[in-house]
Scaffold this active site. Structure first.
Site, PDB file in Angstrom:
ATOM      1  N   SER A   1       4.461  -4.827   1.026  1.00 37.64           N
ATOM      2  CA  SER A   1       3.216  -4.575   0.308  1.00 37.64           C
ATOM      3  C   SER A   1       2.192  -5.683   0.624  1.00 37.64           C
ATOM      4  O   SER A   1       1.846  -5.874   1.799  1.00 37.64           O
ATOM      5  CB  SER A   1       3.501  -4.459  -1.189  1.00 37.64           C
ATOM      6  OG  SER A   1       2.372  -4.012  -1.896  1.00 37.64           O
TER       7      SER A   1
ATOM      8  N   ASP B   1       3.671   7.225  -0.165  1.00 33.14           N
ATOM      9  CA  ASP B   1       3.166   5.993  -0.772  1.00 33.14           C
ATOM     10  C   ASP B   1       1.878   6.296  -1.530  1.00 33.14           C
ATOM     11  O   ASP B   1       0.890   6.742  -0.935  1.00 33.14           O
ATOM     12  CB  ASP B   1       2.919   4.952   0.333  1.00 33.14           C
ATOM     13  CG  ASP B   1       2.522   3.585  -0.204  1.00 33.14           C
ATOM     14  OD1 ASP B   1       2.229   3.470  -1.412  1.00 33.14           O
ATOM     15  OD2 ASP B   1       2.508   2.626   0.582  1.00 33.14           O
TER      16      ASP B   1
ATOM     17  N   HIS C   1       6.052   3.766  -2.297  1.00 39.43           N
ATOM     18  CA  HIS C   1       5.600   2.417  -1.956  1.00 39.43           C
ATOM     19  C   HIS C   1       6.758   1.423  -1.902  1.00 39.43           C
ATOM     20  O   HIS C   1       6.762   0.523  -1.067  1.00 39.43           O
ATOM     21  CB  HIS C   1       4.553   1.947  -2.968  1.00 39.43           C
ATOM     22  CG  HIS C   1       3.887   0.669  -2.577  1.00 39.43           C
ATOM     23  ND1 HIS C   1       3.079   0.549  -1.463  1.00 39.43           N
ATOM     24  CD2 HIS C   1       3.911  -0.576  -3.142  1.00 39.43           C
ATOM     25  CE1 HIS C   1       2.638  -0.690  -1.357  1.00 39.43           C
ATOM     26  NE2 HIS C   1       3.131  -1.392  -2.361  1.00 39.43           N
TER      27      HIS C   1
END
Length: 464
Positions: A283, A377, A411
């Protein structure tokens, strides 16, 4: 056995760097499913006679969290119907559970590698590790917390008679430790200069390929991924960068010099093999890792897990240059219901804004780049970002990149067997949000991506 094949964007040879991975149907179960795979030890039910059903696990008493666990039950009646349930409490005391319905073979034995789960439980079909990857929190929207990697998770497996709800008679039970550190792996707290981190060193005295693991937003120090990588032969530094000890609590900008100091620390360590290091960023840690590759020396390989290719959330400073964070348009927030939001459309497209200074100049990077993305995501459009970045690199004659894209994956991409976390706290807006992901597809992505990451780092860090 399912296989990974390239399709869609792989059709043209010019797109050989990109793989979108379909998940084929599970292999058919053995209709007889008679003999369980040999295991080193039988774990009998507590308080039951020696003639009672018992659970057999391999490895028997403890295993690494990211490795498979073979499960079998013996001593059942012919074609007896049973429910298997796994339970695990995380460090905050929150309970995770999964259950599945099975039917024993004619010989009263049940081997999860051969017997499909019947409908009605957490999953169905031939899923030998389903009782682990299907674990779900009893408290809604809870993420499995693992900060103390020196303490194993304790997994409990129970066998109940029948498929009823509530479960029938308890027939057998066993406990098993899921550990994060292999015997001999050293955990070394690092407080060198301004660095706040933990270094994990595999057993032995020889130097090992070095990796810096950088987590996403949320602050603190996360060690689960770094500790597991060390079990596979990498000297791995889990690096905190805010909200930890004396690091800034609410930074208005991050300084690339801090991360450069971490690179130099690794390269000066006698058990880190040079001349470069690898970076694993998740991330926000992904955009930091890519920026390090673009601006710093001695970065050999970068694996980005659902990382943006532009600086996000917190501006980045290096010497006299500031890279601003990508702007957001909060008018594009979608309301899924009264309590859950979808923020996937709010970041501005860094490839469509002329002169956007948030975009990381990846063309400057000499490192090998591996983009790993989830097609579901909902935090950032990670597959789109990675695809466009690879197109730009390809247009400039670069060949130092590859991409893996997983269907049904949101994600969060953790090492194998971490539970799915499809709805949770948004890392920027701190509101309950859709993160994305589907249970079965996510588990397959974990299991496939983890050895791909290791192979990537082994190839480029050991070839120096």
């Amino acid at each position: 056995m399912w296989r990974v094949t390239a399709r869609s964007l792989c059709r043209a040879s010019s797109r050989s760097w990109q793989k979108r991975l379909p998940w084929p149907s599970p292999a058919p179960a053995d209709p007889q499913h008679r003999s369980p795979a040999p295991t080193p030890r039988t774990a009998p039910a507590r308080g039951l006679s020696s003639m009672a059903p018992s659970v057999r696990l391999s490895p028997a008493a403890r295993s690494l969290f990211d490795e498979p666990l073979a499960i079998a039950v013996q001593g059942l009646g012919p074609r007896q119907q049973v429910t298997l349930r796994t339970s695990l409490r995380d460090e905050m005391g929150e309970l995770f559970q999964a259950c599945a319905h099975y039917q024993a073979g004619d010989d009263g034995e049940l081997d999860l590698a051969r017997c499909p789960a019947l409908p009605g439980g957490s999953f169905s079909g031939l899923e030998p590790m389903g009782l682990l990857w299907a674990l779900q929190p009893q408290k809604p929207f809870w993420y499995m917390v693992k900060k103390d990697v020196q303490r194993p998770f304790l997994l409990q497996l129970e066998v109940f008679d029948g498929h009823g709800e509530p479960p029938g008679q308890l027939l057998a039970q066993v406990q098993h430790e899921r550990v994060f550190l292999r015997d001999g792996v050293r955990r070394v707290p690092v407080r060198e200069g301004t660095i706040r981190a933990t270094l994990f060193i595999p057993p032995g005295e020889d130097p090992f390929p070095g990796i810096i693991d950088i987590h996403g937003l949320g602050g603190g120090l996360f060690e689960h991924r770094a500790s597991l990588l060390a079990n596979h032969g990498f000297a791995t530094l889990a690096l905190a960068y805010y909200q930890y000890e004396d690091l800034p609590q609410e930074p208005t900008e991050l300084h690339l010099e801090y991360f450069e100091e971490a690179v130099n620390y690794m390269l000066q360590h006698p058990q880190v093999k040079g001349p470069g290091v690898g970076l694993l960023g998740y991330s926000k840690g992904g955009d930091l890792s890519l920026a390090m590759a673009a601006f710093l020396k001695n970065i050999t390989a970068v694996a980005s897990l659902n990382g943006p290719v532009a600086i996000t959330a917190i501006p980045l400073r290096y010497k006299d240059k500031i890279i601003p964070s990508l702007p957001f348009n909060e008018e594009h927030v979608k309301i899924i219901d009264s309590n859950i939001l979808d923020f996937s459309e709010i970041p501005l497209d860094p490839f469509q804004a002329p002169g956007n200074q948030s975009l990381i100049p990846l063309e400057k990077a000499e490192a090998q780049l591996l983009f790993i993305t989830g097609q579901d995501d909902h935090v950032i459009k990670s597959e789109y970002y990675a695809t466009e970045a690879c197109k730009l690199l390809q247009a400039q004659g670069k060949e130092n990149f590859q991409m893996l894209s997983y269907p049904g994956t949101g994600h969060c991409i953790d090492p194998p067997y971490f539970p799915l976390y499809p709805i949770g706290n948004h890392p920027v807006f701190h509101k309950r949000a859709v993160l994305g992901g589907q249970l079965g597809a996510y588990s397959k992505a974990q299991v496939h991506a983890w050895p791909q990451i290791q192979a990537f780092f082994n190839k480029y860090l050991n070839d120096n």
